[in-house]
Design a protein around this motif. Structure first.
Motif, PDB file in Angstrom:
ATOM      1  N   MET A   1       1.016  -1.386   0.022  1.00 20.45           N
ATOM      2  CA  MET A   1      -0.011  -0.019   0.037  1.00 20.45           C
ATOM      3  C   MET A   1       0.925   1.174   0.048  1.00 20.45           C
ATOM      4  N   ASP A   2       0.548   2.132  -0.925  1.00 17.81           N
ATOM      5  CA  ASP A   2       1.361   3.299  -1.049  1.00 17.81           C
ATOM      6  C   ASP A   2       0.999   4.582  -0.524  1.00 17.81           C
ATOM      7  N   ASN A   3      -0.497   4.389   0.404  1.00 21.15           N
ATOM      8  CA  ASN A   3      -1.134   5.744   0.875  1.00 21.15           C
ATOM      9  C   ASN A   3      -1.321   6.639  -0.193  1.00 21.15           C
ATOM     10  N   THR A   4      -1.704   6.346  -1.598  1.00 25.31           N
ATOM     11  CA  THR A   4      -2.316   7.235  -2.618  1.00 25.31           C
ATOM     12  C   THR A   4      -3.395   6.425  -3.308  1.00 25.31           C
ATOM     13  N   ILE A   5      -4.471   7.270  -3.631  1.00 23.66           N
ATOM     14  CA  ILE A   5      -5.477   6.485  -4.370  1.00 23.66           C
ATOM     15  C   ILE A   5      -5.424   7.013  -5.921  1.00 23.66           C
ATOM     16  N   ASP A   6      -5.660   5.904  -6.548  1.00 25.11           N
ATOM     17  CA  ASP A   6      -5.949   6.449  -8.270  1.00 25.11           C
ATOM     18  C   ASP A   6      -7.062   6.690  -8.586  1.00 25.11           C
ATOM     19  N   PHE A   7      -7.472   7.192  -9.788  1.00 23.21           N
ATOM     20  CA  PHE A   7      -8.585   7.855 -10.019  1.00 23.21           C
ATOM     21  C   PHE A   7      -9.685   6.945  -9.925  1.00 23.21           C
ATOM     22  N   LEU A   8      -9.910   5.685  -9.991  1.00 26.77           N
ATOM     23  CA  LEU A   8     -10.743   5.004  -9.879  1.00 26.77           C
ATOM     24  C   LEU A   8     -11.159   4.729  -8.720  1.00 26.77           C
ATOM     25  N   GLU A   9     -10.114   4.491  -7.572  1.00 28.77           N
ATOM     26  CA  GLU A   9     -10.506   4.542  -6.419  1.00 28.77           C
ATOM     27  C   GLU A   9     -11.323   5.784  -5.942  1.00 28.77           C
ATOM     28  N   TYR A  10     -10.876   6.871  -6.380  1.00 28.46           N
ATOM     29  CA  TYR A  10     -11.242   8.145  -6.055  1.00 28.46           C
ATOM     30  C   TYR A  10     -12.745   8.238  -6.373  1.00 28.46           C
ATOM     31  N   VAL A  11     -13.308   7.828  -7.851  1.00 31.39           N
ATOM     32  CA  VAL A  11     -14.319   7.848  -8.422  1.00 31.39           C
ATOM     33  C   VAL A  11     -15.392   6.909  -7.378  1.00 31.39           C
ATOM     34  N   ALA A  12     -14.793   5.623  -7.139  1.00 32.28           N
ATOM     35  CA  ALA A  12     -15.443   4.776  -6.269  1.00 32.28           C
ATOM     36  C   ALA A  12     -15.990   5.046  -4.724  1.00 32.28           C
ATOM     37  N   ALA A  13     -14.872   5.961  -4.232  1.00 33.95           N
ATOM     38  CA  ALA A  13     -15.281   6.602  -2.900  1.00 33.95           C
ATOM     39  C   ALA A  13     -16.218   7.838  -3.132  1.00 33.95           C
ATOM     40  N   LEU A  14     -15.937   8.559  -3.961  1.00 37.46           N
ATOM     41  CA  LEU A  14     -16.964   9.599  -4.064  1.00 37.46           C
ATOM     42  C   LEU A  14     -18.291   9.109  -4.348  1.00 37.46           C
ATOM     43  N   ASN A  15     -18.502   8.102  -5.184  1.00 37.80           N
ATOM     44  CA  ASN A  15     -19.867   7.055  -5.407  1.00 37.80           C
ATOM     45  C   ASN A  15     -20.407   6.986  -4.284  1.00 37.80           C
ATOM     46  N   LEU A  16     -19.506   6.140  -3.323  1.00 40.78           N
ATOM     47  CA  LEU A  16     -20.088   5.824  -1.858  1.00 40.78           C
ATOM     48  C   LEU A  16     -20.524   6.794  -1.237  1.00 40.78           C
ATOM     49  N   VAL A  17     -19.774   8.017  -1.128  1.00 40.20           N
ATOM     50  CA  VAL A  17     -20.300   8.930   0.006  1.00 40.20           C
ATOM     51  C   VAL A  17     -21.208   9.750  -0.613  1.00 40.20           C
ATOM     52  N   LEU A  18     -21.700   9.783  -1.888  1.00 33.73           N
ATOM     53  CA  LEU A  18     -22.818  10.520  -2.719  1.00 33.73           C
ATOM     54  C   LEU A  18     -23.908   9.454  -2.579  1.00 33.73           C
ATOM     55  N   ARG A  19     -23.846   8.145  -2.794  1.00 37.50           N
ATOM     56  CA  ARG A  19     -25.097   7.242  -3.212  1.00 37.50           C
ATOM     57  C   ARG A  19     -25.020   6.009  -2.346  1.00 37.50           C
ATOM     58  N   GLY A  20     -24.150   5.830  -1.729  1.00 39.66           N
ATOM     59  CA  GLY A  20     -23.752   4.554  -0.896  1.00 39.66           C
ATOM     60  C   GLY A  20     -24.933   4.433   0.186  1.00 39.66           C
ATOM     61  N   LYS A  21     -25.408   3.105   0.546  1.00 37.70           N
ATOM     62  CA  LYS A  21     -26.191   2.895   1.730  1.00 37.70           C
ATOM     63  C   LYS A  21     -25.492   3.260   3.148  1.00 37.70           C
ATOM     64  N   LEU A  22     -26.270   3.520   4.014  1.00 31.85           N
ATOM     65  CA  LEU A  22     -25.518   3.772   5.224  1.00 31.85           C
ATOM     66  C   LEU A  22     -24.667   2.861   5.709  1.00 31.85           C
ATOM     67  N   GLU A  23     -24.888   1.635   6.010  1.00 33.65           N
ATOM     68  CA  GLU A  23     -23.829   0.520   6.296  1.00 33.65           C
ATOM     69  C   GLU A  23     -22.468   0.619   5.553  1.00 33.65           C
ATOM     70  N   HIS A  24     -22.566   0.891   4.368  1.00 29.20           N
ATOM     71  CA  HIS A  24     -21.497   0.896   3.554  1.00 29.20           C
ATOM     72  C   HIS A  24     -20.578   2.307   3.641  1.00 29.20           C
ATOM     73  N   LYS A  25     -21.449   3.337   4.033  1.00 33.81           N
ATOM     74  CA  LYS A  25     -20.790   4.844   4.531  1.00 33.81           C
ATOM     75  C   LYS A  25     -20.041   4.458   5.729  1.00 33.81           C
ATOM     76  N   LEU A  26     -20.897   3.795   6.910  1.00 35.98           N
ATOM     77  CA  LEU A  26     -20.122   3.389   7.947  1.00 35.98           C
ATOM     78  C   LEU A  26     -18.877   2.663   7.871  1.00 35.98           C
ATOM     79  N   ARG A  27     -18.859   1.600   6.985  1.00 42.12           N
ATOM     80  CA  ARG A  27     -17.773   0.675   6.891  1.00 42.12           C
ATOM     81  C   ARG A  27     -16.755   1.394   6.506  1.00 42.12           C
ATOM     82  N   TRP A  28     -16.957   2.300   5.528  1.00 44.06           N
ATOM     83  CA  TRP A  28     -15.739   3.035   4.835  1.00 44.06           C
ATOM     84  C   TRP A  28     -15.164   3.975   5.810  1.00 44.06           C
TER      85      TRP A  28
END
Length: 131
Positions: A1-28
């Motif tokens: 692990m290099d403590n950086t995120i690539d573009f796809l990880e960024y998009v996935a995290a943004l999608n989770l924060v915007l549209r994810g279910k509460l449990e997924h947000k809490l897990r993140w």
């Protein structure tokens, strides 16, 4: 692990924060708080996050900070552990974290990293329309 995120990880995290279910947000959120990756959150890890959130609020929402007396970061962490640490081992497991957030609205507010990205995006769009 290099403590950086690539573009796809960024998009996935943004999608989770915007549209994810509460449990997924809490897990993140739990993964963000669990800095050493041992599967539990101790008081030191939680205190670092709460202090960072307090600093952000001072900068982003000074009117909220000036409203009146608030708990200190240490008091917030102590109260969260009192309410959420079911087995009293001084660490929050993922299950304790999720259960505590679901059962208590104050704990949910304190634990859930709701940075309101939707509101930020709308504000940025409005600002760019005036430039």
């Amino acid at each position: 692990m290099d403590n950086t995120i690539d573009f796809l990880e960024y998009v996935a995290a943004l999608n989770l924060v915007l549209r994810g279910k509460l449990e997924h947000k809490l897990r993140w959120t739990f993964k963000v708080y669990d800095k050493d990756g041992n599967g539990c959150i101790d008081k030191t890890e939680l205190l670092e996050i709460v202090e960072a959130i307090y600093k952000l609020k001072k900068i982003c929402h000074p009117e909220e900070v000036a409203e009146g007396p608030h708990l200190t970061p240490v008091e917030v962490v102590d109260r969260i552990f009192q309410l959420v640490d079911q087995n009293g081992d001084g660490q929050l497991s993922l299950d304790e974290f999720i259960d505590g957030a679901r059962k208590d609205k104050w704990v949910m507010k304190m634990l859930h990293m709701d940075m309101n990205p939707g509101g930020w995006i709308v504000a940025q769009k409005k600002n760019s329309e005036f430039e």
